[in-house]
Design a protein around this motif. Structure first.
Motif, PDB file in Angstrom:
ATOM      1  N   LYS A 113       0.539  -1.460  -0.303  1.00  0.00           N
ATOM      2  CA  LYS A 113       0.203  -0.237  -0.077  1.00  0.00           C
ATOM      3  C   LYS A 113       0.731   1.481  -0.150  1.00  0.00           C
ATOM      4  O   LYS A 113       0.590   2.463  -0.509  1.00  0.00           O
ATOM      5  CB  LYS A 113      -0.585   0.213   1.415  1.00  0.00           C
ATOM      6  CG  LYS A 113      -2.600  -0.798   1.276  1.00  0.00           C
ATOM      7  CD  LYS A 113      -3.607  -1.072   1.762  1.00  0.00           C
ATOM      8  CE  LYS A 113      -4.647  -1.276   2.188  1.00  0.00           C
ATOM      9  NZ  LYS A 113      -4.881  -2.201   3.925  1.00  0.00           N
ATOM     10  N   SER A 114       1.855   1.216   0.731  1.00  0.00           N
ATOM     11  CA  SER A 114       2.692   2.113   1.072  1.00  0.00           C
ATOM     12  C   SER A 114       3.072   2.596  -0.954  1.00  0.00           C
ATOM     13  O   SER A 114       3.445   3.725  -1.053  1.00  0.00           O
ATOM     14  CB  SER A 114       4.401   2.401   1.619  1.00  0.00           C
ATOM     15  OG  SER A 114       4.024   1.513   3.069  1.00  0.00           O
ATOM     16  N   ALA A 115       3.604   1.794  -1.606  1.00  0.00           N
ATOM     17  CA  ALA A 115       4.372   1.445  -2.595  1.00  0.00           C
ATOM     18  C   ALA A 115       3.064   2.338  -3.697  1.00  0.00           C
ATOM     19  O   ALA A 115       3.385   3.352  -4.139  1.00  0.00           O
ATOM     20  CB  ALA A 115       4.898   0.365  -3.141  1.00  0.00           C
ATOM     21  N   VAL A 116       2.259   2.336  -3.651  1.00  0.00           N
ATOM     22  CA  VAL A 116       0.857   2.117  -4.152  1.00  0.00           C
ATOM     23  C   VAL A 116       0.400   3.912  -4.196  1.00  0.00           C
ATOM     24  O   VAL A 116       0.227   4.402  -4.757  1.00  0.00           O
ATOM     25  CB  VAL A 116      -0.734   1.441  -4.197  1.00  0.00           C
ATOM     26  CG1 VAL A 116      -1.754   2.284  -5.069  1.00  0.00           C
ATOM     27  CG2 VAL A 116      -0.666   0.569  -4.351  1.00  0.00           C
ATOM     28  N   LEU A 117       0.402   4.257  -2.151  1.00  0.00           N
ATOM     29  CA  LEU A 117       0.244   5.829  -2.128  1.00  0.00           C
ATOM     30  C   LEU A 117       1.660   6.346  -3.021  1.00  0.00           C
ATOM     31  O   LEU A 117       1.234   7.204  -3.630  1.00  0.00           O
ATOM     32  CB  LEU A 117       0.375   5.590  -1.012  1.00  0.00           C
ATOM     33  CG  LEU A 117      -0.004   6.297   0.054  1.00  0.00           C
ATOM     34  CD1 LEU A 117      -1.610   5.940  -0.359  1.00  0.00           C
ATOM     35  CD2 LEU A 117      -0.173   6.888   1.503  1.00  0.00           C
ATOM     36  N   ALA A 118       2.701   5.766  -2.539  1.00  0.00           N
ATOM     37  CA  ALA A 118       3.738   7.239  -3.056  1.00  0.00           C
ATOM     38  C   ALA A 118       3.964   7.213  -4.719  1.00  0.00           C
ATOM     39  O   ALA A 118       3.837   7.886  -5.488  1.00  0.00           O
ATOM     40  CB  ALA A 118       5.528   6.758  -2.773  1.00  0.00           C
ATOM     41  N   GLY A 119       3.264   5.976  -4.786  1.00  0.00           N
ATOM     42  CA  GLY A 119       3.387   5.747  -6.577  1.00  0.00           C
ATOM     43  C   GLY A 119       2.442   7.021  -7.136  1.00  0.00           C
ATOM     44  O   GLY A 119       2.485   6.827  -8.492  1.00  0.00           O
ATOM     45  N   GLY A 120       1.749   7.303  -7.016  1.00  0.00           N
ATOM     46  CA  GLY A 120      -0.048   8.123  -7.097  1.00  0.00           C
ATOM     47  C   GLY A 120       0.524   8.764  -6.915  1.00  0.00           C
ATOM     48  O   GLY A 120       0.423   9.852  -8.413  1.00  0.00           O
ATOM     49  N   VAL A 121       1.373   9.471  -5.925  1.00  0.00           N
ATOM     50  CA  VAL A 121       1.451  10.881  -6.202  1.00  0.00           C
ATOM     51  C   VAL A 121       2.890  11.334  -7.346  1.00  0.00           C
ATOM     52  O   VAL A 121       2.916  12.073  -8.168  1.00  0.00           O
ATOM     53  CB  VAL A 121       2.635  11.053  -5.086  1.00  0.00           C
ATOM     54  CG1 VAL A 121       3.245  12.603  -4.417  1.00  0.00           C
ATOM     55  CG2 VAL A 121       1.534  11.093  -3.553  1.00  0.00           C
ATOM     56  N   LEU A 122       4.007  10.133  -7.439  1.00  0.00           N
ATOM     57  CA  LEU A 122       4.986  10.221  -8.341  1.00  0.00           C
ATOM     58  C   LEU A 122       4.685  10.027  -9.487  1.00  0.00           C
ATOM     59  O   LEU A 122       4.919  10.650 -10.587  1.00  0.00           O
ATOM     60  CB  LEU A 122       6.056   8.442  -7.999  1.00  0.00           C
ATOM     61  CG  LEU A 122       7.126   8.059  -9.197  1.00  0.00           C
ATOM     62  CD1 LEU A 122       8.213   9.491  -9.242  1.00  0.00           C
ATOM     63  CD2 LEU A 122       7.791   7.127  -8.626  1.00  0.00           C
ATOM     64  N   LEU A 123       3.266   9.977  -9.510  1.00  0.00           N
ATOM     65  CA  LEU A 123       3.012   9.485 -11.551  1.00  0.00           C
ATOM     66  C   LEU A 123       2.267  10.799 -11.411  1.00  0.00           C
ATOM     67  O   LEU A 123       2.492  11.326 -12.727  1.00  0.00           O
ATOM     68  CB  LEU A 123       1.641   8.376 -11.506  1.00  0.00           C
ATOM     69  CG  LEU A 123       2.208   7.322 -11.747  1.00  0.00           C
ATOM     70  CD1 LEU A 123       0.893   6.115 -11.726  1.00  0.00           C
ATOM     71  CD2 LEU A 123       3.015   6.758 -12.609  1.00  0.00           C
ATOM     72  N   VAL A 124       1.570  11.377 -10.867  1.00  0.00           N
ATOM     73  CA  VAL A 124       0.751  12.785 -10.919  1.00  0.00           C
ATOM     74  C   VAL A 124       2.012  13.664 -11.570  1.00  0.00           C
ATOM     75  O   VAL A 124       1.975  14.519 -12.320  1.00  0.00           O
ATOM     76  CB  VAL A 124       0.136  13.025  -9.809  1.00  0.00           C
ATOM     77  CG1 VAL A 124      -0.428  14.757 -10.167  1.00  0.00           C
ATOM     78  CG2 VAL A 124      -1.277  12.050  -9.567  1.00  0.00           C
ATOM     79  N   ILE A 125       3.239  13.688 -10.125  1.00  0.00           N
ATOM     80  CA  ILE A 125       4.025  14.848 -10.716  1.00  0.00           C
ATOM     81  C   ILE A 125       5.074  14.297 -11.891  1.00  0.00           C
ATOM     82  O   ILE A 125       5.553  15.793 -12.374  1.00  0.00           O
ATOM     83  CB  ILE A 125       4.871  15.250  -9.333  1.00  0.00           C
ATOM     84  CG1 ILE A 125       4.273  15.395  -8.254  1.00  0.00           C
ATOM     85  CG2 ILE A 125       6.267  16.039  -9.729  1.00  0.00           C
ATOM     86  CD1 ILE A 125       4.896  15.517  -6.819  1.00  0.00           C
ATOM     87  N   SER A 126       5.393  13.122 -12.071  1.00  0.00           N
ATOM     88  CA  SER A 126       6.441  13.091 -12.737  1.00  0.00           C
ATOM     89  C   SER A 126       5.944  13.119 -14.084  1.00  0.00           C
ATOM     90  O   SER A 126       6.470  13.329 -15.068  1.00  0.00           O
ATOM     91  CB  SER A 126       6.410  11.611 -13.024  1.00  0.00           C
ATOM     92  OG  SER A 126       5.950  10.527 -13.421  1.00  0.00           O
ATOM     93  N   LEU A 127       4.337  12.469 -14.515  1.00  0.00           N
ATOM     94  CA  LEU A 127       2.857  13.438 -15.527  1.00  0.00           C
ATOM     95  C   LEU A 127       3.342  14.898 -15.515  1.00  0.00           C
ATOM     96  O   LEU A 127       3.504  15.365 -16.714  1.00  0.00           O
ATOM     97  CB  LEU A 127       2.338  12.708 -15.714  1.00  0.00           C
ATOM     98  CG  LEU A 127       2.305  10.554 -15.940  1.00  0.00           C
ATOM     99  CD1 LEU A 127       1.024  10.739 -15.676  1.00  0.00           C
ATOM    100  CD2 LEU A 127       3.219  10.544 -17.552  1.00  0.00           C
ATOM    101  N   LEU A 128       3.523  15.672 -14.933  1.00  0.00           N
ATOM    102  CA  LEU A 128       3.411  17.042 -15.135  1.00  0.00           C
ATOM    103  C   LEU A 128       4.851  17.506 -15.291  1.00  0.00           C
ATOM    104  O   LEU A 128       4.998  18.310 -16.575  1.00  0.00           O
ATOM    105  CB  LEU A 128       3.166  17.851 -13.669  1.00  0.00           C
ATOM    106  CG  LEU A 128       1.765  16.950 -13.324  1.00  0.00           C
ATOM    107  CD1 LEU A 128       1.649  18.039 -11.412  1.00  0.00           C
ATOM    108  CD2 LEU A 128       0.449  18.165 -14.081  1.00  0.00           C
ATOM    109  N   ALA A 129       6.174  16.897 -15.043  1.00  0.00           N
ATOM    110  CA  ALA A 129       7.338  16.946 -15.079  1.00  0.00           C
ATOM    111  C   ALA A 129       7.409  16.963 -16.575  1.00  0.00           C
ATOM    112  O   ALA A 129       7.798  17.367 -17.090  1.00  0.00           O
ATOM    113  CB  ALA A 129       8.191  16.114 -13.981  1.00  0.00           C
ATOM    114  N   MET A 130       6.735  15.210 -16.820  1.00  0.00           N
ATOM    115  CA  MET A 130       7.533  15.230 -18.242  1.00  0.00           C
ATOM    116  C   MET A 130       6.341  15.866 -19.488  1.00  0.00           C
ATOM    117  O   MET A 130       6.780  16.573 -20.270  1.00  0.00           O
ATOM    118  CB  MET A 130       6.582  13.917 -18.881  1.00  0.00           C
ATOM    119  CG  MET A 130       6.218  13.267 -20.154  1.00  0.00           C
ATOM    120  SD  MET A 130       4.857  14.129 -20.907  1.00  0.00           S
ATOM    121  CE  MET A 130       3.626  13.215 -20.054  1.00  0.00           C
ATOM    122  N   LEU A 131       5.448  17.001 -18.439  1.00  0.00           N
ATOM    123  CA  LEU A 131       3.936  17.568 -20.119  1.00  0.00           C
ATOM    124  C   LEU A 131       5.390  18.937 -20.201  1.00  0.00           C
ATOM    125  O   LEU A 131       5.222  20.073 -20.718  1.00  0.00           O
ATOM    126  CB  LEU A 131       3.209  18.194 -19.287  1.00  0.00           C
ATOM    127  CG  LEU A 131       2.352  16.950 -19.284  1.00  0.00           C
ATOM    128  CD1 LEU A 131       1.325  17.433 -18.155  1.00  0.00           C
ATOM    129  CD2 LEU A 131       2.006  16.744 -20.624  1.00  0.00           C
TER     130      LEU A 131
END
Ligand code: PFF
Length: 486
Positions: free
Chosen positions: A347-365
Motif C-alpha cells: 500500500k505504501s508503494a501504491v500511495l507513493a507511486g500515485g503521487v510520483l505518477l502525478v508529479i512526474s507526468l507534470l514534469a514530462m509535460l
C-alpha cells in the motif's frame, strides 16, 4: 537505552554493496559524467572529481550509513533515534524529512530521463535511429519529447517497474533485483569497453579522459565536480541512509563505503572509456552536452560494424542502471510510511507511486503541452532538478555532517564506524571542518554568492577550514555542553 531492533536486513553480505552500488551507478555515471567531462575538458576534470569523492563523498557516505544502521529506520526515524540517544534536539529529524523529500523529487524527473533510455533501447531496435546526421537525430529526440503520450508512456513504465520492485520488500524486491542486474550491468559495460577498444578511437578517448592539462582547472569545473560527487553517490537524498539501516551489525562501514565509491567511480570511468573512443573514432565532438548519448552516440553506432547490436546493449545498460537508482530514491518514503504509519509495503508503494505518477507526468509535460508554463523562469522539470541539486542536497549534506560531527554523542559514531583511532580522527576532521566548508563553497557559488574564485583564491578555503578547526577544537568543548543543556 535499548537499541532499535532491525525489522529488515540484507540477506547476504553483498546485499548492501550491490544495492548501494545500484543506487550510486545510474544516469549520473553513464549520461552525465561523460558529458560534463566533455564540457569541462577531460583529464583535469576527472582528477578534481576523484578528489571530491575522496574528500567529501566518502566521509559523508560513511556518516549516512552509520546513522542509518544505528537508528535502524527511514531517514526521519533513524535520525530521531540517534538524536534521542544523544539527548539532542528532535528538530534534527527535519534533515531526514528533507533528504526523503529530495530523493522523491529527484525521482519525479529521473523517471523522465530514464524513460529516454528505455525508449532509445527500443528505437535502436526498430530502426528509428537510422539517421545520417546529428541534426536528424536531434529532430528524432525533439519529436520524441514533443509527444506527451510517447514520453509519458515510457516514464510511466519506468515508474511502474520501480514500484513493483520496491513493493516486494527489501529482500524479495530490491535485493533480488540488484543481485542479477548489477552483475549484468558490469558484463555489458565490459563488453562495450572491449568494443570501443576495437573502434580505432581508443587512444584518443583514453588521452582525453586521463591526460592532464592544468589550465583546465577552473573554479567552475571544480564546483561542477563537487556537485556531481554528491549526486553520483546518491548522498543527502535518503537512499544510502535507508539502505544503511538494513546492514547487519558487524559489517565494516568504512570498507563497504570504499567498495561502493570505488565501483561507482570505476563505472563512470569505464563509461567514459566506452563512449569517448566511439565519439572520436567517428570524428565527433566530446563536448556535445546533455545530448551526447542520445544524439551523437546513436549516429556513431550506425557507422560501425555490429553497431545496432551494441547500441541496443548500450541503452539497455543505461536503462538498468537508471532502474536500480530509481528504486533507491523511493525506498526511504516507502520505509517511512510502512514503519511510521503501519501501512503495508504494497500500500505504501501504491500511495507513493500515485503521487510520483502525478508529479512526474507534470514534469514530462514540461517538454510539450506545458512548455509555456514557466513560473519564475523555469519549467517543473527544471525546478525539480534545480531545487534538489542546488539547494536540498548541499544543505542536507551540511546538516548531516554537522549532526554527526557536532550534535551526536561521540560514542555513537565511534561504535558504528569501528575505525582505528587515526582513521576515526581523520573522519571527524573531515566531517567537522573540511566537508562543511567545501560544501558551503559549492552552495554559495551555485547561488552566485561566492565572492572569490575557489581555484586561484584557494587560500580562502584553506583559511576557513583552519579557522573553523581552531574555533571548533578550542571553543567547542566549552560551548557545546551549554547549548545541549548538559
Ligand atoms: N546516484 C544516481 C546517479 O548517479 O544516477 C542518482 C541518485 C540516486 C541520486 C539516488 C539520489 C538518490 F537518492
Amino acid at each position: 537505552m535499548t537499541r532499535e531492533k532491525p525489522k529488515n536486513l540484507w540477506l547476504s553480505r553483498w546485499g548492501f554493496i550491490l544495492a548501494a552500488t545500484g543506487s550510486a551507478v545510474g544516469l549520473g555515471n553513464i549520461w552525465k559524467f561523460p558529458y560534463i567531462t566533455g564540457e569541462y575538458g577531460g583529464g583535469a576534470f576527472v582528477l578534481m572529481y576523484l578528489a571530491c569523492i575522496l574528500a567529501i563523498g566518502i566521509p559523508v557516505m560513511m556518516t549516512e550509513i552509520a546513522i542509518g544502521r544505528r537508528g535502524r529506520g527511514s531517514p526521519i526515524d533513524a535520525i530521531g533515534r540517534v538524536v534521542r540517544e544523544s539527548s539532542g534536539n528532535p528538530l534534527w529529524k527535519a534533515v531526514g524529512g528533507m533528504a526523503m523529500l529530495a530523493g522523491f523529487m529527484i525521482l519525479c524527473f529521473y523517471v523522465v530521463v530514464a524513460g529516454w533510455a528505455f525508449a532509445y533501447t527500443w528505437k535502436m531496435l526498430d530502426g528509428s535511429l537510422a539517421a545520417t546526421s546529428v541534426d536528424t537525430l536531434g529532430q528524432v529526440f525533439s519529436q520524441h519529447n514533443a509527444n506527451p503520450w510517447q514520453l509519458g508512456g515510457w516514464s510511466v513504465l519506468v515508474s511502474l517497474l520501480t514500484l513493483a520492485i520496491v513493493a516486494k520488500g527489501v529482500q524479495q524486491g530490491i535485493e533480488n533485483a540488484v543481485r542479477w542486474m548489477m552483475p549484468g550491468l558490469a558484463v555489458m559495460l565490459l563488453v562495450l569497453v572491449g568494443y570501443a577498444f576495437t573502434s580505432g578511437g581508443f587512444s584518443a578517448g583514453f588521452d582525453f579522459l586521463f591526460s592532464f592539462d592544468a589550465s583546465k582547472i577552473t573554479g567552475e569545473a571544480l564546483l561542477a565536480a563537487l556537485g556531481h560527487a554528491f549526486f553520483t553517490l546518491s548522498l543527502a537524498s535518503g537512499a544510502i541512509l535507508t539502505y544503511g539501516s538494513y546492514i547487519p551489525d558487524g559489517q565494516s562501514i568504512a570498507r563497504t563505503t570504499f567498495v561502493v565509491a570505488l565501483c561507482d567511480t570505476s563505472v563512470a570511468l569505464l563509461a567514459g572509456l566506452a563512449i569517448f573512443p566511439i565519439i572520436f573514432a567517428n570524428g565527433m565532438s566530446p563536448g556535445a552536452g546533455p545530448g551526447l548519448i542520445f544524439m551523437s552516440l546513436p549516429l556513431a553506432f550506425q557507422q560501425m560494424p555490429f553497431g545496432t547490436a551494441f547500441g541496443v546493449l548500450f541503452f539497455a545498460m543505461v536503462s538498468i542502471a537508471a532502474l536500480t537508482s530509481a528504486i533507491s530514491m523511493i525506498e526511504a518514503t516507502v520505509a517511512y510510511l510502512n514503519e511510521k504509519h503501519g501501512i503495508s509495503r504494497m500500500k505504501s508503494a501504491v500511495l507513493a507511486g500515485g503521487v510520483l505518477l502525478v508529479i512526474s507526468l507534470l514534469a514530462m509535460l514540461s517538454f510539450n503541452l506545458m512548455a509555456g508554463w514557466t513560473p519564475l523562469g523555469k519549467n517543473l522539470f527544471d525546478w525539480l532538478d534545480y531545487l534538489t541539486s542546488r539547494w536540498m542536497m548541499p544543505l542536507g549534506g551540511i546538516f548531516l555532517v554537522c549532526l554527526a560531527g557536532y550534535a551526536l554523542r561521540d560514542e555513537i559514531m565511534r561504535d558504528e564506524l569501528g575505525l582505528p583511532p587515526l582513521g576515526y580522527a581523520l573522519w571527524l576532521f573531515m566531517v567537522r571542518y573540511v566537508s562543511p566548508v567545501l560544501i558551503m563553497v559549492v552552495f554559495l557559488h551555485a547561488l552566485g554568492w561566492l565572492g572569490f574564485d575557489p581555484v586561484t583564491e584557494w587560500y580562502w578555503i584553506v583559511g576557513a577550514i583552519g579557522l573553523l578547526t581552531v574555533l571548533g577544537e578550542v571553543l567547542r568543548p566549552r560551548v557545546l555542553p551549554v547549548l545541549a543543556g548538559r
